[in-house]
Design a protein around this motif. Structure first.
Motif, mmCIF file in Angstrom:
data_model
loop_
_atom_site.group_PDB
_atom_site.id
_atom_site.type_symbol
_atom_site.label_atom_id
_atom_site.label_comp_id
_atom_site.label_asym_id
_atom_site.label_seq_id
_atom_site.Cartn_x
_atom_site.Cartn_y
_atom_site.Cartn_z
ATOM 1 N N ASP A 15 -7.425 -1.046 1.287
ATOM 2 C CA ASP A 15 -6.719 -1.275 0.036
ATOM 3 C C ASP A 15 -5.989 -0.015 -0.422
ATOM 4 O O ASP A 15 -6.226 1.070 0.070
ATOM 5 N N GLN A 16 -5.129 -0.191 -1.393
ATOM 6 C CA GLN A 16 -4.488 0.955 -2.032
ATOM 7 C C GLN A 16 -5.442 1.589 -3.056
ATOM 8 O O GLN A 16 -5.227 2.709 -3.513
ATOM 9 N N ILE A 17 -6.507 0.869 -3.375
ATOM 10 C CA ILE A 17 -7.455 1.337 -4.394
ATOM 11 C C ILE A 17 -8.388 2.384 -3.777
ATOM 12 O O ILE A 17 -8.895 2.180 -2.668
ATOM 13 N N SER A 27 -9.851 -5.845 -5.605
ATOM 14 C CA SER A 27 -9.430 -5.746 -4.203
ATOM 15 C C SER A 27 -8.895 -7.077 -3.690
ATOM 16 O O SER A 27 -9.560 -8.102 -3.815
ATOM 17 N N GLU A 29 -8.257 -7.388 -0.503
ATOM 18 C CA GLU A 29 -8.681 -7.428 0.899
ATOM 19 C C GLU A 29 -10.155 -7.768 1.080
ATOM 20 O O GLU A 29 -10.602 -8.033 2.189
#
Lengths: 74, 136
Positions: A15-17, A27, A29
């Motif tokens: 994830d970008q997180i 999320s 994903e």
């Protein structure tokens, strides 16, 4: 331990997180299949056995994963 | 592996487009599966070949939506026949296979019970409980 966990989360969920902020709510994903990928990776990386009855509660957030691993590593 | 292969599951973005370009097979089943939130089509290739199961996820909540998004579709799982749910659960336990979900009724397979598992090699495996096999 947390560095290993963060690396696993980044690899699997991608994830970008930031891993330490990840949760099932933020999320995109963290679906059921990636959750199983995460469980298998946790078992292999930390040498723990995760029983099926714990799967759903682990689909939660980073803090819970840290707490669970610490409780089950010893 | 003591189980007989039943079908090969393939995830596709659009069943109709896939069928237009297919190499072989006759459509024998075409249903909407509410459990998977997917359109399921079975392609029969004759007695000597396993069935192909085409799975088209119908929304983001479909069980195969993430697979389609990440991999763009393609080979998804092998499905084997078992005589009972207990036999499958024991096999999962012995082999360290994690249950994804099931047993649930599968509309594309005559409402027989199916179970999905995930192997330590990160492979999806399905079992269909064949009642005829159970009573044989």
């Amino acid at each position: 331990m947390e560095t290993q966990l963060q690396s696993l989360i980044a690899d699997i969920l991608g994830d970008q997180i930031p891993p330490e902020q990840i949760s099932k709510e933020n999320s995109t994903e963290w679906d059921s299949l990636n959750h199983l990928n995460l469980i298998l990776a946790l078992e292999e990386e930390f040498g723990i056995e995760i029983p099926p009855e714990d799967f759903s509660q682990l689909h939660s957030n980073y803090e819970f994963l840290v707490k669970y691993i610490k409780q089950n590593m010893n | 592996m003591k189980f007989r292969l039943h079908h090969i599951g393939i995830v596709v973005a659009d069943v109709d487009r896939y069928l237009d370009k297919r190499v072989s097979g006759t459509v024998t089943i075409d249903v909407m599966d509410e459990t998977q939130d997917a359109r399921i089509v079975l392609l029969n290739h004759g007695d000597l070949q396993p069935i192909t199961e085409l799975i088209q996820p119908m929304s983001d909540r479909a069980t195969t939506a993430g697979f389609l998004k990440r991999k763009g579709g393609g080979y998804h799982h092998l499905c084997y026949e078992a005589a009972s749910v207990t036999e499958v659960e024991e096999y999962f336990q012995e082999s360290g296979i994690k249950t994804i979900y099931g047993p649930v009724s599968a509309s594309a397979l005559g409402n027989q019970l199916v179970l999905f598992g995930y192997t330590r090699n990160r492979e999806i495996i399905e079992f269909v409980v064949n009642h005829a096999k159970n009573s044989a």
